[in-house]
Design a protein around this motif. Structure first.
Motif, mmCIF file in Angstrom:
data_model
loop_
_atom_site.group_PDB
_atom_site.id
_atom_site.type_symbol
_atom_site.label_atom_id
_atom_site.label_comp_id
_atom_site.label_asym_id
_atom_site.label_seq_id
_atom_site.Cartn_x
_atom_site.Cartn_y
_atom_site.Cartn_z
ATOM 1 N N ALA A 3 56.538 46.527 37.196
ATOM 2 C CA ALA A 3 55.963 46.417 38.536
ATOM 3 C C ALA A 3 54.513 45.971 38.450
ATOM 4 N N PRO A 4 54.069 45.116 39.390
ATOM 5 C CA PRO A 4 52.681 44.683 39.371
ATOM 6 C C PRO A 4 51.731 45.859 39.564
ATOM 7 N N SER A 5 50.553 45.755 38.986
ATOM 8 C CA SER A 5 49.556 46.811 39.105
ATOM 9 C C SER A 5 48.710 46.601 40.343
ATOM 10 N N PRO A 6 48.334 47.696 41.042
ATOM 11 C CA PRO A 6 47.414 47.551 42.173
ATOM 12 C C PRO A 6 46.039 47.070 41.742
ATOM 13 N N SER A 7 45.775 47.059 40.416
ATOM 14 C CA SER A 7 44.484 46.575 39.922
ATOM 15 C C SER A 7 44.423 45.051 39.865
ATOM 16 N N LEU A 8 45.529 44.372 40.135
ATOM 17 C CA LEU A 8 45.534 42.909 40.076
ATOM 18 C C LEU A 8 44.469 42.315 40.988
ATOM 19 N N GLY A 9 44.419 42.775 42.229
ATOM 20 C CA GLY A 9 43.428 42.241 43.169
ATOM 21 C C GLY A 9 42.006 42.520 42.727
ATOM 22 N N ALA A 10 41.754 43.728 42.203
ATOM 23 C CA ALA A 10 40.408 44.071 41.739
ATOM 24 C C ALA A 10 40.004 43.191 40.565
ATOM 25 N N PHE A 11 40.946 42.924 39.678
ATOM 26 C CA PHE A 11 40.648 42.067 38.535
ATOM 27 C C PHE A 11 40.288 40.666 38.991
ATOM 28 N N LEU A 12 41.101 40.092 39.885
ATOM 29 C CA LEU A 12 40.820 38.748 40.390
ATOM 30 C C LEU A 12 39.462 38.697 41.089
ATOM 31 N N THR A 14 36.771 40.689 40.749
ATOM 32 C CA THR A 14 35.600 40.847 39.883
ATOM 33 C C THR A 14 35.386 39.613 39.011
ATOM 34 N N ARG A 15 36.470 38.990 38.548
ATOM 35 C CA ARG A 15 36.305 37.787 37.746
ATOM 36 C C ARG A 15 35.821 36.617 38.601
ATOM 37 N N ARG A 16 36.279 36.539 39.838
ATOM 38 C CA ARG A 16 35.793 35.490 40.749
ATOM 39 C C ARG A 16 34.301 35.674 41.024
ATOM 40 N N ASP A 17 33.895 36.920 41.268
ATOM 41 C CA ASP A 17 32.480 37.192 41.539
ATOM 42 C C ASP A 17 31.594 36.843 40.349
ATOM 43 N N ALA A 18 32.157 36.931 39.139
ATOM 44 C CA ALA A 18 31.355 36.692 37.943
ATOM 45 C C ALA A 18 31.222 35.217 37.591
ATOM 46 N N LEU A 19 31.995 34.352 38.250
ATOM 47 C CA LEU A 19 31.962 32.930 37.914
ATOM 48 C C LEU A 19 30.718 32.266 38.491
ATOM 49 N N ASP A 20 30.050 31.482 37.682
ATOM 50 C CA ASP A 20 28.901 30.713 38.145
ATOM 51 C C ASP A 20 29.404 29.408 38.771
ATOM 52 N N ALA A 74 44.096 31.656 35.581
ATOM 53 C CA ALA A 74 43.356 31.939 34.341
ATOM 54 C C ALA A 74 42.465 30.761 33.969
ATOM 55 N N ARG A 75 42.992 29.539 34.114
ATOM 56 C CA ARG A 75 42.162 28.358 33.805
ATOM 57 C C ARG A 75 41.003 28.251 34.783
ATOM 58 N N ALA A 76 41.260 28.495 36.060
ATOM 59 C CA ALA A 76 40.196 28.402 37.057
ATOM 60 C C ALA A 76 39.128 29.458 36.840
ATOM 61 N N LEU A 77 39.538 30.625 36.352
ATOM 62 C CA LEU A 77 38.600 31.716 36.114
ATOM 63 C C LEU A 77 37.962 31.657 34.727
ATOM 64 N N SER A 78 38.355 30.653 33.918
ATOM 65 C CA SER A 78 37.833 30.502 32.550
ATOM 66 C C SER A 78 38.104 31.743 31.711
ATOM 67 N N LEU A 79 39.304 32.302 31.834
ATOM 68 C CA LEU A 79 39.659 33.501 31.075
ATOM 69 C C LEU A 79 39.965 33.141 29.628
ATOM 70 N N ASP A 80 39.577 34.029 28.722
ATOM 71 C CA ASP A 80 39.947 33.847 27.333
ATOM 72 C C ASP A 80 41.392 34.322 27.145
ATOM 73 N N HIS A 86 46.011 39.901 29.870
ATOM 74 C CA HIS A 86 45.799 41.062 30.734
ATOM 75 C C HIS A 86 46.167 40.726 32.177
ATOM 76 N N LEU A 87 45.805 39.532 32.643
ATOM 77 C CA LEU A 87 46.174 39.102 33.996
ATOM 78 C C LEU A 87 47.691 39.087 34.164
ATOM 79 N N HIS A 88 48.401 38.584 33.166
ATOM 80 C CA HIS A 88 49.867 38.563 33.235
ATOM 81 C C HIS A 88 50.430 39.983 33.266
#
Length: 279
Positions: A3-12, A14-20, A74-80, A86-88
């Motif tokens: 089942a998807p985690s409720p943390s998915l939205g929080a992860f997206l 916070t990573r969006r906010d961190a992108l320059d 992941a590509r748009a967020l420049s995730l390693d 972790h996103l998956h």
């Protein structure tokens, strides 16, 4: 699939906010930006999905994105690679208890360190960086705890699930030390974007991490004790020592041992035999 985690939205978020925006190739446009990082519609455009669909993902109203959409995000967020896995997992595309794949982190370690890990094949040894990513681990270390595997971030393993708390009887002490390690790194590199993203993700997802972060402990000791309930060999009390790796700032070699002649030493010997006997 889980089942998807409720943390998915929080992860997206916070990573969006961190992108320059400049580094992401998004024009600044006229006027002052009112949000940190990218706007939702900007990230959606980079990922090739609609802004409405991305908003539903971030707000938790749609938690079933396809693997292809996750890869695009992941590509748009420049995730390693570790953050992409972790996103998956957050989206339920990987088992929640499945450790990240090995990647190629160990191959980037100096040849001398890799040789040392080969010599110490019968000892639980973990190599980790300042973000608490596992770069390499000997077979007994992975047998000791499945999250001791290259590609796993130990903070995410600790605060996004209960596997650490289930396995370690002194988990609160170990978690506090882990957060203190990250806090010390944050003081040394306050502008590191990956560190800020990891910190913000965990603050949003874990009240326990948030409380520990506010304690502002920055001097974790070089070693300590682990009290482990192992499903295969039973109870172990192990000492661990952390050693800095010359030439690799922030990289630590963590060695686990048991007092000779103790029940823990006997249990550790059994674990090592099981781990090294596997092909």
């Amino acid at each position: 699939m889980t089942a998807p985690s409720p943390s998915l939205g929080a992860f997206l978020r916070t990573r969006r906010d961190a992108l320059d925006p400049d580094r992401a190739g998004v024009p600044a446009g006229a006027g002052r930006r009112r949000v940190p990082g990218l706007r939702r519609e900007e990230l959606a455009g980079l990922a090739g999905i609609s802004a409405d669909y991305y908003t539903r993902l971030e707000q938790g109203r749609d938690r079933n994105p396809s693997p292809e959409i996750l890869d695009a995000l992941a590509r748009a967020l420049s995730l390693d690679p570790a953050a992409t896995r972790h996103l998956h997992r957050l989206a339920g595309q990987l088992p929640a208890d499945d450790p990240a794949g090995p990647g190629d982190a160990a191959g980037r370690l100096p040849a001398g360190l890799r040789q040392l890990l080969t010599v110490w094949r019968d000892v639980p040894v973990v190599v980790q960086n300042a973000y608490l990513d596992v770069l390499a681990a000997t077979p007994p270390a992975t047998a000791l705890a499945p999250f001791y595997r290259p590609g796993v971030n130990l903070l995410r393993a600790a605060f996004h699930g209960d596997s650490v708390r289930r396995r370690y009887r002194n988990a609160p002490e170990l978690l506090a030390r882990a957060v203190a390690s990250l806090r010390a790194f944050a003081d040394e590199a306050p502008d590191d974007p990956r560190l800020r993203a990891l910190r913000d993700e965990l603050i949003a997802a874990s009240p326990q991490f948030r409380a520990l972060w506010k304690r502002y402990e920055v001097s974790p000791p070089p070693g300590g004790t682990m009290e482990i309930d192992h499903p295969s060999v039973g109870s172990l009390i192990l000492e661990y020592r952390r050693f800095a790796v010359p030439g690799l700032p922030g990289t630590l070699l963590v060695v686990h041992t048991a007092d000779p002649g103790t029940p823990s030493a006997a249990a550790l010997d059994r674990l090592v035999r099981e781990a090294t006997a596997k092909p």
